[in-house]
Design a protein around this motif. Structure first.
Motif, PDB file in Angstrom:
ATOM      1  N   VAL A 183      -8.909 -18.917 -58.677  1.00  0.00           N
ATOM      2  CA  VAL A 183      -8.522 -19.303 -57.318  1.00  0.00           C
ATOM      3  C   VAL A 183      -7.186 -20.034 -57.333  1.00  0.00           C
ATOM      4  O   VAL A 183      -6.346 -19.822 -56.450  1.00  0.00           O
ATOM      5  N   TYR A 184      -6.964 -20.874 -58.354  1.00  0.00           N
ATOM      6  CA  TYR A 184      -5.748 -21.683 -58.400  1.00  0.00           C
ATOM      7  C   TYR A 184      -4.786 -21.185 -59.473  1.00  0.00           C
ATOM      8  O   TYR A 184      -5.202 -20.610 -60.482  1.00  0.00           O
ATOM      9  N   ASP A 185      -3.500 -21.419 -59.254  1.00  0.00           N
ATOM     10  CA  ASP A 185      -2.487 -20.929 -60.189  1.00  0.00           C
ATOM     11  C   ASP A 185      -2.492 -21.729 -61.493  1.00  0.00           C
ATOM     12  O   ASP A 185      -3.167 -22.764 -61.618  1.00  0.00           O
ATOM     13  N   ALA A 186      -1.732 -21.226 -62.476  1.00  0.00           N
ATOM     14  CA  ALA A 186      -1.737 -21.826 -63.810  1.00  0.00           C
ATOM     15  C   ALA A 186      -1.298 -23.290 -63.783  1.00  0.00           C
ATOM     16  O   ALA A 186      -1.873 -24.145 -64.466  1.00  0.00           O
ATOM     17  N   SER A 187      -0.261 -23.595 -62.994  1.00  0.00           N
ATOM     18  CA  SER A 187       0.229 -24.964 -62.908  1.00  0.00           C
ATOM     19  C   SER A 187      -0.845 -25.902 -62.359  1.00  0.00           C
ATOM     20  O   SER A 187      -1.054 -27.008 -62.874  1.00  0.00           O
ATOM     21  N   SER A 188      -1.552 -25.453 -61.323  1.00  0.00           N
ATOM     22  CA  SER A 188      -2.609 -26.277 -60.728  1.00  0.00           C
ATOM     23  C   SER A 188      -3.767 -26.469 -61.704  1.00  0.00           C
ATOM     24  O   SER A 188      -4.342 -27.556 -61.799  1.00  0.00           O
ATOM     25  N   ARG A 189      -4.092 -25.412 -62.458  1.00  0.00           N
ATOM     26  CA  ARG A 189      -5.188 -25.523 -63.432  1.00  0.00           C
ATOM     27  C   ARG A 189      -4.799 -26.454 -64.579  1.00  0.00           C
ATOM     28  O   ARG A 189      -5.650 -27.183 -65.103  1.00  0.00           O
ATOM     29  N   LEU A 224     -14.836 -32.493 -59.592  1.00  0.00           N
ATOM     30  CA  LEU A 224     -13.786 -31.828 -58.818  1.00  0.00           C
ATOM     31  C   LEU A 224     -12.750 -31.163 -59.715  1.00  0.00           C
ATOM     32  O   LEU A 224     -12.337 -30.023 -59.469  1.00  0.00           O
ATOM     33  N   SER A 225     -12.318 -31.867 -60.764  1.00  0.00           N
ATOM     34  CA  SER A 225     -11.292 -31.302 -61.643  1.00  0.00           C
ATOM     35  C   SER A 225     -11.825 -30.094 -62.400  1.00  0.00           C
ATOM     36  O   SER A 225     -11.109 -29.107 -62.595  1.00  0.00           O
ATOM     37  N   TRP A 226     -13.088 -30.139 -62.809  1.00  0.00           N
ATOM     38  CA  TRP A 226     -13.691 -28.984 -63.483  1.00  0.00           C
ATOM     39  C   TRP A 226     -13.760 -27.787 -62.539  1.00  0.00           C
ATOM     40  O   TRP A 226     -13.484 -26.658 -62.931  1.00  0.00           O
ATOM     41  N   GLY A 227     -14.087 -28.058 -61.276  1.00  0.00           N
ATOM     42  CA  GLY A 227     -14.138 -26.972 -60.296  1.00  0.00           C
ATOM     43  C   GLY A 227     -12.778 -26.333 -60.086  1.00  0.00           C
ATOM     44  O   GLY A 227     -12.650 -25.111 -60.065  1.00  0.00           O
ATOM     45  N   HIS A 228     -11.744 -27.169 -59.947  1.00  0.00           N
ATOM     46  CA  HIS A 228     -10.387 -26.638 -59.761  1.00  0.00           C
ATOM     47  C   HIS A 228      -9.902 -25.880 -60.997  1.00  0.00           C
ATOM     48  O   HIS A 228      -9.119 -24.939 -60.887  1.00  0.00           O
ATOM     49  N   LEU A 229     -10.372 -26.295 -62.157  1.00  0.00           N
ATOM     50  CA  LEU A 229      -9.939 -25.666 -63.405  1.00  0.00           C
ATOM     51  C   LEU A 229     -10.593 -24.303 -63.611  1.00  0.00           C
ATOM     52  O   LEU A 229      -9.956 -23.367 -64.097  1.00  0.00           O
ATOM     53  N   MET A 279      -6.278 -33.896 -65.440  1.00  0.00           N
ATOM     54  CA  MET A 279      -7.083 -34.802 -64.629  1.00  0.00           C
ATOM     55  C   MET A 279      -8.504 -34.898 -65.173  1.00  0.00           C
ATOM     56  O   MET A 279      -9.132 -35.968 -65.162  1.00  0.00           O
ATOM     57  N   LEU A 280      -9.025 -33.789 -65.685  1.00  0.00           N
ATOM     58  CA  LEU A 280     -10.381 -33.768 -66.237  1.00  0.00           C
ATOM     59  C   LEU A 280     -10.498 -34.714 -67.429  1.00  0.00           C
ATOM     60  O   LEU A 280     -11.413 -35.548 -67.483  1.00  0.00           O
TER      61      LEU A 280
END
Length: 218
Positions: free
Chosen positions: A186-192, A167-172, A198-199
């Protein structure tokens, strides 16, 4: 590299586009997509989709080609019972604002219907709408890591750790392709950044769980 240009529900519509691509010597690939079974359809066969993929470098030229082809439609070709006829002016303007959610034919027909109703739609207006849509689509999303996610990692198991890594790799790394072929995260810099932390933590915790299980076996 091949990326998706559009999805089609109609084989005839896809054939028309493919014919144009072949005439103009554009390379393409077609992928059949069968959606996951939905029990709510009471045993009905899922609707098959066709994904048309083209070279990223050809996206702009192909969009221009298909747009010019759609521009050949005129108001007299619109059936009297066509669903767009029932749309309000605001709804038709929304079609023009979000061309990526509609077929090129509907995009063109919406222009014609609005013009028939006395609304002036200029090329400059259409370009500004496209620019605004691209700007909106470029906006990244945010996601927050809640407490239960961390709890599952620390108190879970190896499988929970591996799932968290996935999941963390996908969000990154997850990206989306815009209508002009541009790819953005898809996600902003802070979220990545959160996803990256988390990864690494998930990898560390998973390794610890593997070591603990290995000692238990010994």
């Amino acid at each position: 590299m091949m990326i998706e240009l559009e999805k089609y529900q109609s084989g005839q519509e896809l054939d028309d586009v493919v014919r144009l691509l072949e005439i103009n010597d554009f390379e393409y690939e077609i992928e059949n997509i069968i959606p996951d079974f939905d029990p709510s359809f009471s045993g009905k066969r899922p609707l098959e989709l066709f994904s048309l993929k083209v070279k990223r470098s050809d996206i702009s030229q192909i969009n221009e080609l298909l747009t010019s082809e759609a521009a050949k439609f005129d108001y007299n070709q619109i059936p009297s019972d066509y669903y767009l006829i029932q749309f309000t002016n605001e709804e038709l303007l929304d079609v023009l604002l979000k061309p990526d959610e509609w077929s090129r034919e509907d995009y063109r027909l919406s222009q014609l219907i609005l013009e028939k109703r006395g609304k002036v739609i200029t090329d400059d207006m259409l370009q500004k709408m496209k620019d605004k849509r691209l700007k909106d689509l470029r906006q990244p999303e945010k996601f927050d890591i809640d407490f239960t996610w961390w709890l599952n990692i620390f108190l879970g198991s190896v499988s929970a750790g591996l799932w968290s890594i996935y999941l963390s790799w996908g969000h990154l790394t997850l990206k989306k392709t815009l209508p002009n072929g541009e790819q953005v995260y898809v996600y902003d810099a802070s979220s990545r950044n959160n996803a990256e932390r988390m990864l690494w933590i998930s990898i560390l915790i998973t390794i610890i769980w593997v070591i603990v299980l290995a000692f238990r076996v010994i």
